[in-house]
Write a protein that holds these residues in place. Sequence first.
Motif, PDB file in Angstrom:
ATOM      1  N   LYS A   1      -6.986 -42.355 -15.765  1.00  0.00           N
ATOM      2  CA  LYS A   1      -7.634 -42.030 -17.045  1.00  0.00           C
ATOM      3  C   LYS A   1      -8.809 -41.083 -16.839  1.00  0.00           C
ATOM      4  O   LYS A   1      -9.035 -40.175 -17.630  1.00  0.00           O
ATOM      5  N   ALA A   2      -9.577 -41.303 -15.762  1.00  0.00           N
ATOM      6  CA  ALA A   2     -10.725 -40.441 -15.507  1.00  0.00           C
ATOM      7  C   ALA A   2     -10.281 -39.008 -15.243  1.00  0.00           C
ATOM      8  O   ALA A   2     -10.895 -38.055 -15.734  1.00  0.00           O
ATOM      9  N   ALA A   3      -9.214 -38.855 -14.477  1.00  0.00           N
ATOM     10  CA  ALA A   3      -8.707 -37.507 -14.185  1.00  0.00           C
ATOM     11  C   ALA A   3      -8.226 -36.831 -15.454  1.00  0.00           C
ATOM     12  O   ALA A   3      -8.519 -35.648 -15.705  1.00  0.00           O
ATOM     13  N   LEU A  17       9.570 -48.998  -5.477  1.00  0.00           N
ATOM     14  CA  LEU A  17       9.962 -48.936  -6.882  1.00  0.00           C
ATOM     15  C   LEU A  17       8.916 -49.581  -7.782  1.00  0.00           C
ATOM     16  O   LEU A  17       8.547 -49.022  -8.821  1.00  0.00           O
ATOM     17  N   ASP A  18       8.416 -50.744  -7.411  1.00  0.00           N
ATOM     18  CA  ASP A  18       7.426 -51.432  -8.248  1.00  0.00           C
ATOM     19  C   ASP A  18       6.146 -50.612  -8.367  1.00  0.00           C
ATOM     20  O   ASP A  18       5.523 -50.568  -9.440  1.00  0.00           O
ATOM     21  N   ASP A  19       5.744 -49.960  -7.275  1.00  0.00           N
ATOM     22  CA  ASP A  19       4.558 -49.103  -7.334  1.00  0.00           C
ATOM     23  C   ASP A  19       4.802 -47.928  -8.277  1.00  0.00           C
ATOM     24  O   ASP A  19       3.901 -47.518  -9.017  1.00  0.00           O
ATOM     25  N   ALA A  20       6.005 -47.388  -8.241  1.00  0.00           N
ATOM     26  CA  ALA A  20       6.332 -46.263  -9.125  1.00  0.00           C
ATOM     27  C   ALA A  20       6.170 -46.663 -10.585  1.00  0.00           C
ATOM     28  O   ALA A  20       5.571 -45.934 -11.387  1.00  0.00           O
ATOM     29  N   LYS A  21       6.678 -47.808 -10.928  1.00  0.00           N
ATOM     30  CA  LYS A  21       6.575 -48.262 -12.320  1.00  0.00           C
ATOM     31  C   LYS A  21       5.114 -48.461 -12.717  1.00  0.00           C
ATOM     32  O   LYS A  21       4.692 -48.051 -13.808  1.00  0.00           O
ATOM     33  N   ARG A  22       4.345 -49.074 -11.841  1.00  0.00           N
ATOM     34  CA  ARG A  22       2.926 -49.322 -12.147  1.00  0.00           C
ATOM     35  C   ARG A  22       2.175 -48.000 -12.314  1.00  0.00           C
ATOM     36  O   ARG A  22       1.389 -47.829 -13.262  1.00  0.00           O
ATOM     37  N   LEU A  23       2.413 -47.061 -11.414  1.00  0.00           N
ATOM     38  CA  LEU A  23       1.710 -45.782 -11.467  1.00  0.00           C
ATOM     39  C   LEU A  23       2.148 -44.950 -12.670  1.00  0.00           C
ATOM     40  O   LEU A  23       1.331 -44.249 -13.284  1.00  0.00           O
ATOM     41  N   ARG A  25       3.135 -46.212 -15.535  1.00  0.00           N
ATOM     42  CA  ARG A  25       2.472 -46.824 -16.700  1.00  0.00           C
ATOM     43  C   ARG A  25       1.006 -46.431 -16.766  1.00  0.00           C
ATOM     44  O   ARG A  25       0.423 -46.335 -17.849  1.00  0.00           O
ATOM     45  N   MET A  26       0.394 -46.188 -15.623  1.00  0.00           N
ATOM     46  CA  MET A  26      -1.017 -45.781 -15.577  1.00  0.00           C
ATOM     47  C   MET A  26      -1.201 -44.307 -15.936  1.00  0.00           C
ATOM     48  O   MET A  26      -2.338 -43.861 -16.125  1.00  0.00           O
ATOM     49  N   GLY A  27      -0.103 -43.549 -16.017  1.00  0.00           N
ATOM     50  CA  GLY A  27      -0.212 -42.170 -16.468  1.00  0.00           C
ATOM     51  C   GLY A  27       0.054 -41.106 -15.431  1.00  0.00           C
ATOM     52  O   GLY A  27      -0.309 -39.936 -15.632  1.00  0.00           O
ATOM     53  N   SER A  28       0.686 -41.463 -14.298  1.00  0.00           N
ATOM     54  CA  SER A  28       0.999 -40.451 -13.295  1.00  0.00           C
ATOM     55  C   SER A  28       1.823 -39.324 -13.906  1.00  0.00           C
ATOM     56  O   SER A  28       2.756 -39.555 -14.678  1.00  0.00           O
ATOM     57  N   ASP A  29       1.472 -38.088 -13.558  1.00  0.00           N
ATOM     58  CA  ASP A  29       2.152 -36.919 -14.125  1.00  0.00           C
ATOM     59  C   ASP A  29       3.244 -36.374 -13.218  1.00  0.00           C
ATOM     60  O   ASP A  29       4.088 -35.587 -13.645  1.00  0.00           O
ATOM     61  N   LEU A  30       3.203 -36.756 -11.936  1.00  0.00           N
ATOM     62  CA  LEU A  30       4.185 -36.268 -10.978  1.00  0.00           C
ATOM     63  C   LEU A  30       4.318 -37.291  -9.865  1.00  0.00           C
ATOM     64  O   LEU A  30       3.322 -37.847  -9.401  1.00  0.00           O
ATOM     65  N   SER A  46      13.272 -44.384 -17.801  1.00  0.00           N
ATOM     66  CA  SER A  46      12.657 -44.279 -19.129  1.00  0.00           C
ATOM     67  C   SER A  46      11.186 -43.895 -19.026  1.00  0.00           C
ATOM     68  O   SER A  46      10.695 -43.074 -19.813  1.00  0.00           O
ATOM     69  N   LEU A  47      10.477 -44.480 -18.074  1.00  0.00           N
ATOM     70  CA  LEU A  47       9.064 -44.164 -17.902  1.00  0.00           C
ATOM     71  C   LEU A  47       8.867 -42.694 -17.523  1.00  0.00           C
ATOM     72  O   LEU A  47       7.941 -42.030 -18.000  1.00  0.00           O
ATOM     73  N   MET A  48       9.743 -42.174 -16.677  1.00  0.00           N
ATOM     74  CA  MET A  48       9.612 -40.785 -16.248  1.00  0.00           C
ATOM     75  C   MET A  48       9.977 -39.830 -17.376  1.00  0.00           C
ATOM     76  O   MET A  48       9.297 -38.827 -17.612  1.00  0.00           O
ATOM     77  N   LYS A  49      11.036 -40.129 -18.097  1.00  0.00           N
ATOM     78  CA  LYS A  49      11.490 -39.223 -19.152  1.00  0.00           C
ATOM     79  C   LYS A  49      10.570 -39.257 -20.372  1.00  0.00           C
ATOM     80  O   LYS A  49      10.457 -38.260 -21.080  1.00  0.00           O
ATOM     81  N   ALA A  50       9.912 -40.382 -20.599  1.00  0.00           N
ATOM     82  CA  ALA A  50       9.043 -40.504 -21.773  1.00  0.00           C
ATOM     83  C   ALA A  50       7.921 -39.471 -21.742  1.00  0.00           C
ATOM     84  O   ALA A  50       7.495 -38.971 -22.783  1.00  0.00           O
ATOM     85  N   ARG A  51       7.438 -39.151 -20.516  1.00  0.00           N
ATOM     86  CA  ARG A  51       6.337 -38.197 -20.397  1.00  0.00           C
ATOM     87  C   ARG A  51       6.740 -36.975 -19.577  1.00  0.00           C
ATOM     88  O   ARG A  51       5.892 -36.222 -19.129  1.00  0.00           O
ATOM     89  N   ASP A  52       8.038 -36.798 -19.369  1.00  0.00           N
ATOM     90  CA  ASP A  52       8.566 -35.645 -18.632  1.00  0.00           C
ATOM     91  C   ASP A  52       7.909 -35.516 -17.265  1.00  0.00           C
ATOM     92  O   ASP A  52       7.436 -34.452 -16.868  1.00  0.00           O
ATOM     93  N   VAL A  53       7.871 -36.632 -16.540  1.00  0.00           N
ATOM     94  CA  VAL A  53       7.278 -36.659 -15.206  1.00  0.00           C
ATOM     95  C   VAL A  53       8.242 -36.015 -14.212  1.00  0.00           C
ATOM     96  O   VAL A  53       9.437 -36.308 -14.214  1.00  0.00           O
ATOM     97  N   CYS A  54       7.727 -35.164 -13.354  1.00  0.00           N
ATOM     98  CA  CYS A  54       8.544 -34.505 -12.338  1.00  0.00           C
ATOM     99  C   CYS A  54       8.605 -35.353 -11.064  1.00  0.00           C
ATOM    100  O   CYS A  54       7.690 -36.120 -10.766  1.00  0.00           O
ATOM    101  N   TYR A  55       9.676 -35.158 -10.322  1.00  0.00           N
ATOM    102  CA  TYR A  55       9.964 -35.956  -9.123  1.00  0.00           C
ATOM    103  C   TYR A  55      10.155 -35.018  -7.941  1.00  0.00           C
ATOM    104  O   TYR A  55      10.961 -34.086  -7.993  1.00  0.00           O
TER     105      TYR A  55
END
Length: 221
Positions: A1-3, A17-23, A25-30, A46-55
């Motif tokens: 959030k600060a970033a 996998l669990d870390d990916a989901k947590r991160l 949800r916290m707003g990771s962009d990539l 779903s989490l990645m596509k909801a915010r168009d997160v790149c992999y």
Amino acid sequence: KAAHALGFRVATHLFYLDDAKRLLRMGSDLVAHSIRDADVDSEVVSLMKARDVCYVPTLAREVSTFVYAERPDFFDDPFFMKYAKATEVARVSNPTFMRQTAESPTAARYREALAQAQRNLKALEAAGVRVAMGTDSGPAGRFPGYFEHLELRLMVQAGLTPEQALESATSVAASCLGLDDVGSLTPGRWADFLVLGADPLADVANTETLRTVYIAGNEIR
């Protein structure tokens, strides 16, 4: 959030996998590096596509952790040997280093992680997640320049087409970084391109038939 409050996008390096989901949800962009402990599921997609997160899978990174248990095939590749740092080739070819790698439980786990990473890469690409090419090259045992070519081959081995792999290294990578002046040969953008001696769409390994590099339309010798 600060970033995000300061206008910065956030890239997260992960394994589980669990870390990916947590991160996510916290707003990771990539997501940098693959999810390597389990198959990706509908929730992470779903989490990645909801915010168009790149992999960014960095498959070659995994290879570097176990491949020196024996002499790797690419040590016989003239394209590799022409540019590889001789002292680093000698270091990873040392019999003691090779024996330690062969006996390392960590290296064995990373070999398994590569297979998992490739399965997840194909699954995420098929689900419509944007995939950008990256190698994590630079540390010891990873050879900048050549490992980019290796990464493309590993992506195709995972199930991407040569065209998808090449786009991941060009137009998709640029869009994931928010760059609008590079990534494709389009009017108004930088004329950065490679001239190859054979068609990489027929075989992505043909990226090694490099003839000329152009930056901003200028030939680099």
